[in-house]
Design a protein around this motif. Structure first.
Motif, PDB file in Angstrom:
ATOM      1  N   UNK A  14     -50.147  54.478 -10.226  1.00 36.62           N
ATOM      2  CA  UNK A  14     -50.733  55.175  -9.073  1.00 36.62           C
ATOM      3  C   UNK A  14     -51.962  55.972  -9.509  1.00 36.62           C
ATOM      4  N   UNK A  15     -51.848  56.670 -10.625  1.00 39.55           N
ATOM      5  CA  UNK A  15     -52.978  57.450 -11.130  1.00 39.55           C
ATOM      6  C   UNK A  15     -54.156  56.546 -11.498  1.00 39.55           C
ATOM      7  N   UNK A  16     -53.868  55.403 -12.090  1.00 39.79           N
ATOM      8  CA  UNK A  16     -54.930  54.454 -12.449  1.00 39.79           C
ATOM      9  C   UNK A  16     -55.623  53.949 -11.188  1.00 39.79           C
ATOM     10  N   UNK A  17     -54.865  53.643 -10.140  1.00 40.35           N
ATOM     11  CA  UNK A  17     -55.457  53.191  -8.878  1.00 40.35           C
ATOM     12  C   UNK A  17     -56.313  54.285  -8.250  1.00 40.35           C
ATOM     13  N   UNK A  18     -55.870  55.535  -8.335  1.00 35.36           N
ATOM     14  CA  UNK A  18     -56.656  56.647  -7.786  1.00 35.36           C
ATOM     15  C   UNK A  18     -57.973  56.808  -8.540  1.00 35.36           C
ATOM     16  N   UNK A  19     -57.942  56.623  -9.857  1.00 36.54           N
ATOM     17  CA  UNK A  19     -59.158  56.719 -10.652  1.00 36.54           C
ATOM     18  C   UNK A  19     -60.143  55.624 -10.266  1.00 36.54           C
ATOM     19  N   UNK A  20     -59.648  54.408 -10.055  1.00 37.21           N
ATOM     20  CA  UNK A  20     -60.503  53.299  -9.632  1.00 37.21           C
ATOM     21  C   UNK A  20     -61.097  53.607  -8.262  1.00 37.21           C
TER      22      UNK A  20
END
Length: 103
Positions: A14-20
């Protein structure tokens, strides 16, 4: 038995998707700002070709540059933006001096 992905792995995803998503949003904002600056420069060029130095347009250009002062990763692009800003400031100063009543 396999219980599926761990809660930590799900949070990492989820955090990786938010960063993208944040990076894409920043890119879109940067592109929109660049297009705004190019539009203002086109207007300024057209006015100058018509023999005018439009003070209001110089103010809009200077404001647009200062409103979103970004540190571009491309040093050449940052240099161009800095030169445009400096030139707009110089032209505004010239107009202000010319508009002052002479004593």
């Amino acid at each position: 038995s396999d219980l599926g992905p761990s809660p930590l792995a799900a949070i990492d995803a989820i955090l990786a998707l938010q960063e993208v998503d944040d990076a894409l949003g920043q890119r879109k904002r940067t592109i929109a700002h660049g297009e705004q600056l190019l539009g203002l420069l086109d207007e300024l060029r057209d006015a100058l070709l018509g023999g005018q130095i439009p003070q209001a347009m110089l103010h809009r250009l200077s404001h647009a540059i200062s409103q979103r002062r970004e540190n571009f990763t491309d040093a050449k692009l940052q240099g161009i933006i800095d030169e445009i800003d400096l030139r707009a400031q110089v032209e505004l100063a010239k107009l202000e001096v010319a508009a002052r009543p002479h004593a």
